[in-house]
Every structure is written in C-alpha cells, then in structure tokens.
Design a protein around this motif. Structure first.
Motif, PDB file in Angstrom:
ATOM      1  N   PHE A 190      -2.086  -0.676  -9.053  1.00 21.78           N
ATOM      2  CA  PHE A 190      -2.675  -1.586  -8.077  1.00 21.78           C
ATOM      3  C   PHE A 190      -1.905  -1.508  -6.755  1.00 21.78           C
ATOM      4  O   PHE A 190      -0.684  -1.333  -6.745  1.00 21.78           O
ATOM      5  N   GLU A 191      -2.650  -1.669  -5.666  1.00 25.31           N
ATOM      6  CA  GLU A 191      -2.029  -1.813  -4.351  1.00 25.31           C
ATOM      7  C   GLU A 191      -2.707  -2.967  -3.621  1.00 25.31           C
ATOM      8  O   GLU A 191      -3.940  -3.064  -3.606  1.00 25.31           O
ATOM      9  N   ASN A 192      -1.908  -3.827  -3.030  1.00 20.02           N
ATOM     10  CA  ASN A 192      -2.423  -4.925  -2.208  1.00 20.02           C
ATOM     11  C   ASN A 192      -2.164  -4.619  -0.740  1.00 20.02           C
ATOM     12  O   ASN A 192      -1.026  -4.342  -0.348  1.00 20.02           O
ATOM     13  N   ARG A 193      -3.222  -4.669   0.046  1.00 24.24           N
ATOM     14  CA  ARG A 193      -3.110  -4.442   1.486  1.00 24.24           C
ATOM     15  C   ARG A 193      -3.496  -5.726   2.207  1.00 24.24           C
ATOM     16  O   ARG A 193      -4.503  -6.359   1.884  1.00 24.24           O
ATOM     17  N   TYR A 194      -2.681  -6.096   3.188  1.00 25.06           N
ATOM     18  CA  TYR A 194      -2.885  -7.358   3.899  1.00 25.06           C
ATOM     19  C   TYR A 194      -3.246  -7.088   5.352  1.00 25.06           C
ATOM     20  O   TYR A 194      -2.610  -6.266   6.027  1.00 25.06           O
ATOM     21  N   GLY A 195      -4.271  -7.796   5.834  1.00 29.54           N
ATOM     22  CA  GLY A 195      -4.703  -7.665   7.214  1.00 29.54           C
ATOM     23  C   GLY A 195      -3.909  -8.571   8.135  1.00 29.54           C
ATOM     24  O   GLY A 195      -3.078  -9.374   7.698  1.00 29.54           O
ATOM     25  N   ALA A 196      -4.180  -8.463   9.425  1.00 31.89           N
ATOM     26  CA  ALA A 196      -3.477  -9.274  10.415  1.00 31.89           C
ATOM     27  C   ALA A 196      -3.732 -10.760  10.210  1.00 31.89           C
ATOM     28  O   ALA A 196      -2.905 -11.604  10.582  1.00 31.89           O
ATOM     29  N   ASP A 197      -4.879 -11.093   9.614  1.00 33.33           N
ATOM     30  CA  ASP A 197      -5.217 -12.495   9.376  1.00 33.33           C
ATOM     31  C   ASP A 197      -4.646 -13.025   8.077  1.00 33.33           C
ATOM     32  O   ASP A 197      -4.879 -14.178   7.702  1.00 33.33           O
ATOM     33  N   GLY A 237      -5.439 -11.943   5.144  1.00 36.25           N
ATOM     34  CA  GLY A 237      -6.348 -11.668   4.043  1.00 36.25           C
ATOM     35  C   GLY A 237      -5.896 -10.472   3.224  1.00 36.25           C
ATOM     36  O   GLY A 237      -5.289  -9.530   3.754  1.00 36.25           O
ATOM     37  N   ARG A 238      -6.204 -10.497   1.923  1.00 40.37           N
ATOM     38  CA  ARG A 238      -5.751  -9.452   1.014  1.00 40.37           C
ATOM     39  C   ARG A 238      -6.907  -8.589   0.547  1.00 40.37           C
ATOM     40  O   ARG A 238      -7.973  -9.090   0.198  1.00 40.37           O
ATOM     41  N   GLU A 239      -6.671  -7.292   0.579  1.00 39.10           N
ATOM     42  CA  GLU A 239      -7.595  -6.336  -0.024  1.00 39.10           C
ATOM     43  C   GLU A 239      -6.856  -5.663  -1.169  1.00 39.10           C
ATOM     44  O   GLU A 239      -5.779  -5.097  -0.979  1.00 39.10           O
ATOM     45  N   GLN A 240      -7.438  -5.712  -2.359  1.00 37.13           N
ATOM     46  CA  GLN A 240      -6.778  -5.154  -3.543  1.00 37.13           C
ATOM     47  C   GLN A 240      -7.464  -3.854  -3.936  1.00 37.13           C
ATOM     48  O   GLN A 240      -8.690  -3.779  -3.980  1.00 37.13           O
ATOM     49  N   LEU A 241      -6.658  -2.849  -4.221  1.00 37.45           N
ATOM     50  CA  LEU A 241      -7.173  -1.547  -4.610  1.00 37.45           C
ATOM     51  C   LEU A 241      -6.617  -1.153  -5.969  1.00 37.45           C
ATOM     52  O   LEU A 241      -5.483  -1.501  -6.320  1.00 37.45           O
ATOM     53  N   ILE A 242      -7.418  -0.419  -6.726  1.00 36.73           N
ATOM     54  CA  ILE A 242      -6.957   0.217  -7.957  1.00 36.73           C
ATOM     55  C   ILE A 242      -6.881   1.712  -7.684  1.00 36.73           C
ATOM     56  O   ILE A 242      -7.902   2.378  -7.504  1.00 36.73           O
ATOM     57  N   LEU A 243      -5.662   2.240  -7.624  1.00 36.06           N
ATOM     58  CA  LEU A 243      -5.465   3.640  -7.264  1.00 36.06           C
ATOM     59  C   LEU A 243      -5.684   4.577  -8.440  1.00 36.06           C
ATOM     60  O   LEU A 243      -6.043   5.735  -8.253  1.00 36.06           O
ATOM     61  N   SER A 244      -5.446   4.090  -9.644  1.00 35.84           N
ATOM     62  CA  SER A 244      -5.757   4.857 -10.851  1.00 35.84           C
ATOM     63  C   SER A 244      -5.961   3.871 -11.988  1.00 35.84           C
ATOM     64  O   SER A 244      -5.517   2.721 -11.924  1.00 35.84           O
ATOM     65  N   PRO A 262      -7.046  -8.612 -19.931  1.00 32.15           N
ATOM     66  CA  PRO A 262      -7.366  -7.428 -19.135  1.00 32.15           C
ATOM     67  C   PRO A 262      -7.066  -7.639 -17.653  1.00 32.15           C
ATOM     68  O   PRO A 262      -7.142  -8.770 -17.147  1.00 32.15           O
ATOM     69  N   ILE A 263      -6.750  -6.558 -16.978  1.00 35.47           N
ATOM     70  CA  ILE A 263      -6.545  -6.621 -15.530  1.00 35.47           C
ATOM     71  C   ILE A 263      -7.560  -5.757 -14.782  1.00 35.47           C
ATOM     72  O   ILE A 263      -7.716  -5.890 -13.562  1.00 35.47           O
ATOM     73  N   ALA A 264      -8.265  -4.878 -15.499  1.00 40.58           N
ATOM     74  CA  ALA A 264      -9.214  -3.974 -14.839  1.00 40.58           C
ATOM     75  C   ALA A 264     -10.366  -3.637 -15.778  1.00 40.58           C
ATOM     76  O   ALA A 264     -10.768  -2.482 -15.884  1.00 40.58           O
ATOM     77  N   VAL A 281     -11.629  -0.206  -3.883  1.00 42.46           N
ATOM     78  CA  VAL A 281     -11.449  -1.613  -3.545  1.00 42.46           C
ATOM     79  C   VAL A 281     -12.011  -2.488  -4.665  1.00 42.46           C
ATOM     80  O   VAL A 281     -13.105  -2.251  -5.175  1.00 42.46           O
ATOM     81  N   VAL A 282     -11.261  -3.501  -5.051  1.00 43.32           N
ATOM     82  CA  VAL A 282     -11.667  -4.408  -6.118  1.00 43.32           C
ATOM     83  C   VAL A 282     -12.599  -5.481  -5.554  1.00 43.32           C
ATOM     84  O   VAL A 282     -12.291  -6.117  -4.540  1.00 43.32           O
ATOM     85  N   ARG A 283     -13.726  -5.660  -6.236  1.00 46.79           N
ATOM     86  CA  ARG A 283     -14.677  -6.705  -5.869  1.00 46.79           C
ATOM     87  C   ARG A 283     -14.939  -7.580  -7.098  1.00 46.79           C
ATOM     88  O   ARG A 283     -14.828  -7.129  -8.228  1.00 46.79           O
TER      89      ARG A 283
END
Length: 278
Positions: free
Chosen positions: A73-80, A82-89, A113-115, A148-150
């Motif tokens: 998992f990777e969490n990316r944060y915007g200037a506001d 807000g978090r965008e979560q990704l599953i890289l594998s 479960p996480i994914a 991207v996780v939705r």
C-alpha cells in the motif's frame, strides 16, 4: 487456559519515507494478541520479497501461503490534506483450504481482509468460540488499472455476518454507504462502530451502548483500529461483558496511536497501568 487468537488476512508492506514497513490488519492484531498473552497465529500470503524473520513478529506463529506478490500500500496526500490510497501489488487470495485442521478450533478467530483477499467461505471453516470480523478489505476495489483504491458496497456481508459473533468497523468504512449500517446490525449479534477520538458505539439486541476513547498524544493512527479489535475480542472472550471489553480496547488503542506503525502496541502490563475502572 491460554486462548489461541487466529487472524486471517494479508500481511502487507506500507510505503513510508524510510522504506517499506510491516502493515496489515493480520499483523497488527496478532502482535496485539501476543502482547496480551494469547497464543497468536496468522494465516497470510506473501511474496518472496517479504521478510519472515522480521523481529516485530517474534512470538507470532505465521502460516505463510505462497504468493507471487506481497500486498503493498502507498498513501499519497494532496495539498489539501486529502488522502489517495494505492495498492502497488496484491498477494494471492486466501481460500478455505488454507485453514488447516489445527487452526479451525482457535478459540478466537479474526477475519481481517485489507484488499478483498479473504474468501467469504473461510468463515465456514472455523469452529471458534468467538469469531470477529473487520470488513475494510471487502469494501475496497481498484479503480481500473490506476491502482487507486475506491470504496465498494460489501455485497458478501449476508454470507458472512450471520456466522460471525462480532463485527468491528469504523465510521470511515461507512462514508460511501452509510445506509448499510442498519443491515449489518440486523445480521450480526454484536456490532461495534468505532469513531476514533470520539469513542465507539456497540449495538446488541436492539440496544446501543456508547463508550469514550482514552485521551492520547496522537502520533499515527495507523493500525489503531486493529489493535482495538484484537483487544476487544480477547477481553470479550474472557469476560463476555461488553462494557469491560470496550474499556479495555479503548485503552489499548490509546497506546497504539502514540507511536508510528507497530512500535507502540501495548503489553498487558502497560494497559493495566492506564486502565480506568468502569
């Protein structure tokens, strides 16, 4: 008797500024159970890049299923903020046949479960006295090829919840589908809805029981929900008193948020040093 606490779900790696760190509900919950004096066991699937000798897992019995990948998992944060979560594998799916006969009778079982990696039919392979479920991973999907996780609706809940004793989920899990909570309450004997620093509400037999979180100097909330869940399940297994289990779980979670990742999961002695009478 020392109960066996069995967690079923992926160990994962979380991307951090210093590299990969151990994550996943199965990891957080079994470390917690170990620290609370249980025999801790996890069934998981990881790739060859995962380090099974991680000292954080000392004392946890891990049954590794072969997988071509480790979930990352990777969490990316915007200037506001807000978090965008990704599953890289993504690791391989955990099916009922991975639960060997010596694990099926674990006194406490935790499907976490996480994914979307835990097959719902796994619950039918358990003969546990207490079965807990955290549905976060069943409520996630990947947005096409973007990683991207939705959110998604938990369609398998009717196949799982009637066979579970306790459902533990957070307000964040319900953001996309808040109307689902009433269905979960109807399907499950006990539902615990956690609200971070605002405590939790337990639903049982048509009654709602509110409880307060413990004050904490929050550093990182990652994994605190799984520490709460493991602590609640172990104490409820011991006492069958919801108020005691909630108080104990809030106390455990207050330690977890005061350190990064798994570094501040408390011991039983630490919890007793902070535990308030109810």
């Amino acid at each position: 008797m020392t109960p066996t606490f069995l967690a079923i779900g992926h160990f994962c790696y979380d991307v951090s500024p210093s590299g990969y760190v151990l994550g996943g509900s199965a990891a957080y919950s079994t470390i917690t159970a170990r620290n609370l004096g249980c025999r801790a066991r996890a069934i998981t699937a990881v790739g060859s890049d995962f380090d099974p000798q991680n000292p954080t897992l000392d004392g946890v019995e891990v049954i590794y299923q072969e997988s071509s990948n480790t979930t990352i998992f990777e969490n990316r944060y915007g200037a506001d903020g807000g978090r965008e979560q990704l599953i890289l594998s993504l690791g391989s799916r955990l099916k009922p046949q991975v639960i060997a006969s010596d694990s099926r009778n674990a006194e406490i079982a935790y499907l976490c479960p996480i994914a979307d990696e835990v097959d719902p039919d796994c619950i039918h392979s358990l003969n546990s006295a207490l079965i807990g479920v955290t549905p976060q991973g069943w409520m996630r999907q990947l947005d096409g090829d973007s990683q991207v996780v939705r959110p998604k609706r938990w369609d398998s809940s009717p196949a799982i919840l009637p066979y579970a004793d306790v459902l533990i989920l957070s307000e964040e899990d319900l953001i996309a589908y808040p109307d689902e909570l009433e269905k979960y309450i109807e399907l499950t004997r006990i539902v615990v809805l956690t609200k971070g620093r605002y405590g939790a509400t337990l639903y049982e037999n048509g009654q709602a029981l509110d409880s307060q979180a413990y004050p904490a100097n929050e550093v990182d909330p990652t994994g605190a929900g799984d520490v709460f869940a493991a602590a609640f399940l172990t104490k409820y297994f011991e006492t069958r008193i919801p108020q005691e289990a909630l108080n104990f779980a809030h106390c455990a979670a207050s330690f977890a948020v005061e350190g990064k990742y798994t570094t501040n999961i408390p011991t039983l002695d630490a919890i007793h040093s902070r535990l308030k009478p109810i």
